[in-house]
Design a protein around this motif. Sequence first.
Motif, mmCIF file in Angstrom:
data_model
loop_
_atom_site.group_PDB
_atom_site.id
_atom_site.type_symbol
_atom_site.label_atom_id
_atom_site.label_comp_id
_atom_site.label_asym_id
_atom_site.label_seq_id
_atom_site.Cartn_x
_atom_site.Cartn_y
_atom_site.Cartn_z
ATOM 1 N N ALA A 15 0.902 -1.093 0.089
ATOM 2 C CA ALA A 15 -0.251 -0.054 -0.052
ATOM 3 C C ALA A 15 0.831 1.274 0.012
ATOM 4 C CB ALA A 15 -0.961 -0.111 1.019
ATOM 5 N N ASN A 126 -3.050 6.876 0.568
ATOM 6 C CA ASN A 126 -1.971 6.911 0.231
ATOM 7 C C ASN A 126 -1.250 8.262 0.537
ATOM 8 O OD1 ASN A 126 0.436 6.068 -1.334
ATOM 9 N ND2 ASN A 126 -0.190 6.869 -3.171
ATOM 10 N N GLN A 165 -3.889 3.474 3.854
ATOM 11 C CA GLN A 165 -2.483 3.440 3.335
ATOM 12 C C GLN A 165 -1.730 4.779 3.547
ATOM 13 O OE1 GLN A 165 -3.205 3.070 -1.032
ATOM 14 N NE2 GLN A 165 -4.608 1.539 -0.712
#
Length: 481
Positions: A15, A126, A165
């Motif tokens: 991730a 992310n 993530q």
Amino acid sequence: MRKTILLLLALTAAALCPAQHVYDVRDFGAKGNGVHIDSHAINAAIEQAAHEGGGMVRVPEGVYPCYSIRLKSNITLQLDSGAIVKAAMPTAEESYDLPEENLSRYQDFGHSHWKNSLIWGIGLHNIAITGKGRIDGSGVLSRGRPTLNGLPVANKAVALRECRQVRLADIEMLNCGHFALLLTGVDSLMIERLTVDTNRDGLDIDCCEDVIIRDCRVNTLNDDAIVLKTSYGLNRLKPTANVIIENCHVTGYDVGTLMDGTLTTLQTKAPDQDGPTGRIKLGTESNGDFRNIIIRNCSFTHCRGLALETVDGSQMENIMVANIRMKEINNAPFYIRAGSRNRGPEGLPASTVKNVSIDNVTVEDADSRYASIIAGNATGSIENVTLSNIRLQYRGGITMEDVKNQRGANPFFLDNPRMKGYPEPSAHGIQPASCFVISDAKDITLKDIEISFIRPDERPKMVLTNTERVTTERVTPALQP
């Protein structure tokens, strides 16, 4: 549990892919001169990077006074060596983002808001904060609903809610207010090699799943160092599950002295008037469940001991603790508590603790007043707990007269009103046993344990109340319940 952790490692590694394109904050007007407010430029760089699909927002060497920095998805905030993001003093013209509305009323203000922070993000994916730089809240960030000169101030350094993530690595964090990190509902989370030296909580991991915390140093005299929670701050139940905490060192030295290397011990009490805190803890906020937690290869120095606390309806199960070293421990080396504070919506179940293994622990110079406590109650049960391969040294020096003459706590009965509030070893008072006090619990095993005292202690070594199947094997000297 091994299968779960291997999957966690694989998912987390996949991730956290590094961003590629670099956006230097100086190209957006940041000065880094310690005077100019640079949060506008940093936010502009983040916005541009996010608009173009993501990237690395680089903060070069320098001091960057900032108000709130707003993270975006697919962004890495890179603090270079020598870069300091410094919490700026508020003015009548400009200050930090205001706290968002949150209808949850079951925990304090700090757990329930995220935007009133130096760095924050909500609903992102992310994202990362990395580098050898520092986040510094000295003189500005503090607990509760702080103000300076009547103006609102952020009360934490980094706050993330419902993100996934996420990676935080290598940075330093100094004097970060109520929380250095408040991460709530954050899944697929990696925290590694942080140095945190702060005035209240260090790493608060609340309602998070698939988490690795490793190789961190956290100094928090006034509050907990690394703490897993399951509050109702998201206005729903969510567990904290599948967590590894490894190779971390937690301490309770004077604030700032881990960072400067002096490690002084002038302040002797935390705000609750107990000794320095600085521990690893599960709880106190405990509405959602705790499942599959591993704590291994960690050390505690000049702080409180390990605490596993569920008091708000959480089912805590499958907790494995191994290879721990403790020194200068200021209250119970081991505190396992299932209580009935019940701070949450109606209808929550009774709190329970099940399937706990604590193995290969060395404890030196532990406060003898509170012994090691395993305490359920009439509605909160504890079962299947094993302590093995333990070397346990207490300070000793307590008499039965000390137990008899204490005020403000009843050491023998957990119907004491204090037991229904905030769980802390000191709330139980000076214990009637010198080593272990176990109540309202069953299937407890103590084996391969060596006990010693720096000074003689005249109390019995163990007291049992309302227990079933408490087994001792190869305990030296023998425990006489």
